[in-house]
Design an enzyme around this catalytic site. Structure first.
Site, mmCIF file in Angstrom:
data_model
loop_
_atom_site.group_PDB
_atom_site.id
_atom_site.type_symbol
_atom_site.label_atom_id
_atom_site.label_comp_id
_atom_site.label_asym_id
_atom_site.label_seq_id
_atom_site.Cartn_x
_atom_site.Cartn_y
_atom_site.Cartn_z
ATOM 1 N N LYS A 192 0.831 -1.202 0.000
ATOM 2 C CA LYS A 192 0.000 0.000 0.000
ATOM 3 C C LYS A 192 0.868 1.255 0.000
ATOM 4 O O LYS A 192 0.522 2.263 -0.640
ATOM 5 C CB LYS A 192 -0.924 -0.007 1.230
ATOM 6 C CG LYS A 192 -1.874 1.187 1.305
ATOM 7 C CD LYS A 192 -2.930 1.200 0.197
ATOM 8 C CE LYS A 192 -3.761 2.474 0.155
ATOM 9 N NZ LYS A 192 -4.780 2.554 1.185
ATOM 10 N N LYS B 56 -1.291 11.286 6.260
ATOM 11 C CA LYS B 56 -0.998 10.204 7.210
ATOM 12 C C LYS B 56 -0.241 9.084 6.493
ATOM 13 O O LYS B 56 0.791 8.598 6.961
ATOM 14 C CB LYS B 56 -2.292 9.630 7.796
ATOM 15 C CG LYS B 56 -2.067 8.395 8.675
ATOM 16 C CD LYS B 56 -3.322 7.529 8.824
ATOM 17 C CE LYS B 56 -3.601 6.712 7.564
ATOM 18 N NZ LYS B 56 -4.565 5.608 7.749
#
Lengths: 299, 299, 299, 299
Positions: free
Chosen positions: A176, A244
């Protein structure tokens, strides 16, 4: 509902989690869930899901427990907390599945603790956003052991379309991070290209007709550039969540001694978006910051 | 060959120019050509093209003159040179078409001089590379006046598939700069993502299965990442030509007071590729430089 | 005025050139001058300088010709123009001295042409700004042959304090590029540091007391940070001139295949200053741009 | 030793801590100390310091406790650990002083806990390195309350020369981050300038004579460029410690929504130094990485 289906647990019913859990319910799985704000789970409860008061209680009722929450600190809380965390409640043979985008090193830690409890754990973050979650077309990137992947696969197949076992614990999260690195740096290019085109006096939709389908083409260009051109900054994916993710990727890169100046630049530019109040805008809002750096008011 | 077809001229028979001129010959246009090294034009001459000794002589024989050469200095020489340039030879009513990737400001200057000679000029750079030229599938980005575009369109339609009139003189070149800006910055992302993935211990082709088709997807990722993974640095597009293009884009950006830190970073990293001897490699060789910055020997 | 002093020529009486020529006049040298706007030379003419109508005429009257003008294009015009340039007028044995910050490659070309005319040429850009020029405290960085340096040294010693012969033709300009590279990248640090300090709630003058004199110390921090803090953006050195210099340095870097990401970033940020209207502010105005990127209104 | 002097505690006797504690001993203060490896404290013990087995025991014997350790995690351990940390041992009225370069937010937390114990705490990181510590010439940047600063000032005056109270808790650490931000970005400039000069064929020490004392001058240029030129990469300050500091600064910047592209670039380039094995070299080793990016072998 057939008796063969394992009992599932679900932690976190935000926009994505709600859709994903709903698909599992619709497929006939028994589901126990918890989430921070109970009202967000009402629709699922009405459809037959059982409420539990903590991740631990969810795990005590479930053979497979999924979570999709916000930040790594939330992941740590729902899995690792010795009082109320899911690890404390999972029975031997159970599998914990974190679908949050979170830290690879935390995934490794959760896996280790799960194994110590006689259970197992997978990291399985997704891409595809709200619409992918709603339509069951997510890309699911999985890290963990083969046996656990096999156990959970029928559930993954209900939630996603592109389901790839990437390697051992943490490999899903690392994949990811690769995904977000690609998007982040590419977004700088999309924004700079549009700002250049605008300043050069070109008609932006006409430019996209030339550059959209060849060697310059990308998902971001096809999907986000039109929104930038229209001044549509509604969130498909929040800037603050993207920041983030980039923070996680840069932290892992630091740990692995990688030099990634493009990603670092992207993160700084996205910090600028937040600094200017765009944290809850969609990632396409980067064009405002890039335009302002050239003295241009994009909106 | 019908008598209605206008006499064409062609300047520059490198790999792309050779294919493009060949398509026009095949379509039955009479063609006069010149190029720096006559031997590179032999195959076209055998197919019926006429040789001329200078761009001026080409223009004296032609109603429409195309050029696709190397650097802006070459463009200036073949069009603007008062002795041997094409502008000096073009008859009133003729159209000069520069298909080289070159400076927007030079396109404007050529257009102005052509108008002063009673002729007209278009800038019409292309993307799609050698294979696009060979298959007649180029994207052609056009700057100039409507009338000239209309005159040349039948020829463009033989050479390309995506043919868009972007605006006045220089608009074609500006659009190409937009195209290159997109590619340049996106390439940093592709390289950093692969370097991250490799250091994280992931299997790169497996990673591409997860990230290749969603929000992180791009032409570069689909087409160049596999070559990077295989260590195939054969040129589809030379690093040194790409650096030329980025230099043009940054020069124009400076002229227009744009702040493009991503493009500037990309250009510096590609300078590094050249510094290490990769100027004649394909643009995918950037991965070597990015990997070396992380202490990794990619090859 | 003694008869031993060579006849001097001077081209360009901007703020710096005016001071520098004045020092030579004060030292008793006969001086012929020209400049774009005659009124700017009046004070020098009243003090005994002779007017000439072109650089060529200046050179025809002079054994040593100095120039300090604006951009490389101006340098080319005043030296190289075949009709009115100084090279056309200089007698064998004369020395041409370009004190403008300009391109190393142009310095080499002027030197070659001067030699071809039986004369010689030096590149001798300076640092120290208006105040250094006024007080005769410039740093002069010289490129060229020993004999020419020896000839001009008495004049250099009147204008500057730190006078170093750096090497052959172009070496003076290259040294100036080194100087500007140091300043450019350091300025990013000064601005980012102040923006950090301000956002962290620190009192900026108090911070300077801690960081100003140790390992973080620099001329820019001591001299420009206080002006940034006071919001004083009066030009000691214009942003637009600094951007010219960085453009030269980056162009030379490209020619030499150097990868300089810090300098490239600095140039882009300074482009932003210009884009926002700060081209005629002092270089310390960068802090406005850096602050705006963090959503801060510095002024 | 006079009875008026307060009993001091010291935690951490690395190169800097050893010198600093030694100055306090020499000034006649009673000193109790602990450190990870007792052998490193032997010389101080022989000079009269008392050994303690933990930070808590140090604090139990002391009115003022200083610490200078490695990473924020070490700071947390020596102060905050409920079993063995200094906060657990400090008596009401005592003052804890962290001189490590650490996180501003951790300084705030330590201060809050100290106050809760009836004690007080200062953050007081230093600059000046080993030599500044040895000669008592450190710059000490202090955050905390006035009363505690007043209490500790006689000790600070023994260890340092430039002693500035910057503000409340955390302000000392923030000021140190400002210091490191200045150094980091400036170092890019020094390295790029030297690489440019070398490639341009200049003699580097001669270049420094021109650029060292004017507007391009800095501590890093005067002190580290000569070592770079000589290929002396002995550590005055370790790369890996500098990277730790930049990581703290970037983390704080993220928390404060700052966009600092120069600092982010510097950190990535220093990651490259570590990736190539230079983590224990001095910060001047950055020149190797910058040179390699231009295809140059600096050593």
């Amino acid at each position: 509902m057939t008796t063969e289906k394992p009992a599932l647990g679900w932690i976190g019913t935000g926009v994505m989690g709600h859709s994903m859990a709903g698909h599992l319910l619709a497929a006939g799985y028994p589901l126990t869930l918890t989430t921070r704000t109970r009202s967000k789970a009402e629709a699922l409860l009405e459809r037959g899901a059982q409420w539990a008061d903590s991740p631990r209680e969810v795990a005590e009722q479930s053979q497979i427990v999924f979570a999709i929450v916000g930040y790594p600190a939330d992941v740590r809380e729902v899995f690792v907390d010795p009082q109320n965390g899911a690890i404390a409640g999972i029975a031997p043979g159970g599998v914990l599945v974190d679908m949050t985008t979170s830290e690879p090193s935390l995934a490794v830690e959760i896996h280790r603790q799960a194994i110590a409890h006689g259970a197992d754990a997978l990291d399985a973050p997704v891409s595809g956003g709200d619409s992918g979650a709603a339509s069951g077309n997510l890309s699911i990137m999985i890290g963990g052991n083969d046996a656990a992947v096999k156990t959970v696969m029928p559930c993954f197949e209900i939630m996603g379309k592109t389901i790839v076992h990437q390697g051992g614990p943490g490999a899903g999260q690392h994949t990811k991070m690769v995904n977000q690195t690609l998007i982040a740096t590419g977004m700088i290019g999309v924004c700079e290209a549009l700002v250049y085109a605008h300043r050069a006096g070109l008609d932006l939709p006409t430019v996209l007709r030339s550059v959209g389908s060849g060697a310059a083409g990308s998902w971001s260009l096809s999907n986000l550039a039109p929104r930038m051109i229209e001044g549509d900054f509604e969130p498909g994916f929040y800037v603050e969540h993207f920041v983030k993710d980039m923070g996680i990727a840069l932290g892992e890169a630091r740990r692995m001694n990688l030099c990634l100046p493009g990603l670092a630049l992207a993160e700084q530019l996205y910090q600028s978006v937040i600094a200017k109040g765009g944290g809850r805008a969609g990632t396409q809002a980067l064009v405002n910051t890039v335009a302002e750096m050239s003295g241009m008011d994009w909106d």
